[in-house]
Design an enzyme around this catalytic site. Structure first.
Site, PDB file in Angstrom:
ATOM      1  CB  SER A  47      -0.899   0.096   1.245  1.00 14.39           C
ATOM      2  OG  SER A  47      -0.347  -0.215   2.294  1.00 14.39           O
ATOM      3  CD  GLU A  48       0.401   3.949   2.161  1.00 16.36           C
ATOM      4  OE1 GLU A  48      -0.575   4.981   2.109  1.00 16.36           O
ATOM      5  OE2 GLU A  48       0.253   2.934   2.912  1.00 16.36           O
ATOM      6  CB  THR A  49       7.078   1.644  -1.335  1.00 22.03           C
ATOM      7  OG1 THR A  49       6.486   0.646  -1.503  1.00 22.03           O
ATOM      8  CG2 THR A  49       8.658   1.658  -1.318  1.00 22.03           C
ATOM      9  CG  HIS A  78       0.916   2.016   7.260  1.00 25.58           C
ATOM     10  ND1 HIS A  78       0.418   2.334   6.061  1.00 25.58           N
ATOM     11  CD2 HIS A  78       1.935   1.013   7.084  1.00 25.58           C
ATOM     12  CE1 HIS A  78       1.255   1.220   4.999  1.00 25.58           C
ATOM     13  NE2 HIS A  78       1.893   0.748   5.633  1.00 25.58           N
TER      14      HIS A  78
END
Length: 280
Positions: A47-49, A78
Site C-alpha cells: 500500500s505504501e513504499t 502508517h
C-alpha cells in the site's frame, strides 16, 4: 551497476509480525530519481513504499517521500510510523530525545516515542465537510448500503482526502463487499462503533482502488482524520483504540488520543519483519 541501499520492511500497528500493515523503506535514497521511486513502489505492490532522504527543513531529523503503487502522497500515517521505526533501527539519533521531526511534503510531522509505541501528531485538516448528495449516493451504491445505515458522513483531508461514512454497527462494516464497477474507482473510509466493553471502540475499513489499493489493512491518516471528527463531536472518548484489518486477516490496533488543545495523536506498535539491501 545499480547502487545498493539498505532496505527494511516494517509491520505497523501491531507487535506481532504479519498482523499489521507493512511498509517498505529504502534508506539513503537521495541518489534515486522520481521515476525510480515510483517504479520501485509499483514493484513492491504494498500500500505504501517510502524513501528516506536528507532533511531539507531546519530542525528535521530526516525527510521521507511516500509512494503508493499509483503515485506519491503528501502524507500517510502508517508509513510515517514505519519509516521512523526503520530510521531509528538504522541508528538514527533524534535531535530532541524521544521526539522526532519528520520532513515530508505536507510539512513537518512530530513523532513521539513512548515505550514500544510510536505516535504521530496528525496534520491539521485541510478539508472537513459533509459529503455532497451525489458523493453520498455514489458511496452507498458502491457499498450496497441503505441510506438508513449511515449515521453521519464527511469528506476529511489531512494530506490524503477521504470520503468517510459512519455506520450504525461494526458487523455491517465487516460485511461490506464494494462493487467499484458501479462508480469510478476512488477512496472510501467506513467506521462504526464496536459493542461496549471490548478492547477496541471502533471498527474501521479503508478502500482505495483509485490509488492502486483495493483495501488498505490499517490506515493511519484515515484514523487521524476520523479520530479528530469523532472526538470533536463527542462520538468517541478522548482516548480510544480502533480495530482495522479484520476483514483481510489482520489485527491492526490504532491508538487515538485527543489532547485538551485539540491536537490528535495516532500511534501503535511497530516491528521489523525484513532487513537487507535492494539494488536500484
Amino acid at each position: 551497476m545499480p547502487a545498493a541501499h539498505r532496505y527494511t520492511e516494517v509491520d505497523v500497528f501491531t507487535s506481532t509480525p504479519l498482523l499489521g500493515n507493512p511498509v517498505a523503506v529504502v534508506h539513503d535514497a537521495d541518489d534515486l530519481s522520481d521515476a525510480q521511486l515510483a517504479a520501485f513502489a509499483r514493484w513492491t505492490n504494498l500500500s505504501e513504499t517510502t524513501f528516506l532522504l536528507r532533511p531539507t527543513r531546519p530542525g528535521a531529523d530526516y525527510r521521507v517521500r511516500i509512494f503508493t503503487p499509483g503515485g506519491e502522497l503528501p502524507f500517510a500515517g502508517h508509513p510515517t510510523l514505519g519509516t521512523c521505526h526503520a530510521w531509528l533501527g538504522a541508528g538514527g539519533l533524534p535531535v530532541d530525545g524521544d521526539t522526532i521531526t519528520q520532513d515530508c511534503t505536507v510539512g513537518p510531522v512530530t513523532i513521539r516515542r513512548t515505550g514500544d509505541r510510536l505516535a504521530f501528531a496528525a496534520p491539521p485538516l485541510r478539508q472537513d465537510r459533509p459529503l455532497e448528495d451525489a458523493e453520498l449516493a455514489s458511496a452507498l451504491d458502491v457499498l450496497g448500503l441503505p441510506a438508513d445505515a449511515v449515521v453521519d458522513h464527511r469528506l476529511l483531508d489531512n494530506g490524503p482526502a477521504w470520503p468517510v461514512l459512519l455506520l450504525d454497527a461494526a458487523d455491517r462494516v465487516l460485511e461490506l463487499r464494494p462493487d467499484w464497477s458501479r462508480a469510478a474507482p476512488g477512496k472510501l473510509g467506513v467506521v462504526a462503533p464496536r459493542p461496549a466493553g471490548g478492547r477496541t471502540a471502533f471498527e474501521m475499513r479503508a478502500f482505495a482502488p483509485g490509488i492502486g489499493i483495493q483495501e488498505d489493512p490499517v490506515t493511519g491518516s484515515l484514523n487521524a482524520s476520523v479520530g479528530e471528527w469523532l472526538t470533536r463531536t463527542g462520538r468517541a472518548p478522548a482516548a480510544y483504540v480502533a480495530a482495522q484489518g479484520t476483514a483481510v486477516g489482520r489485527a491492526g490496533r490504532v491508538h487515538v488520543e485527543r489532547e485538551d488543545s485539540g491536537r490528535i495523536w495516532v500511534g501503535g506498535a511497530t516491528v521489523t519483519v525484513v532487513e537487507g539491501t535492494v539494488r536500484l
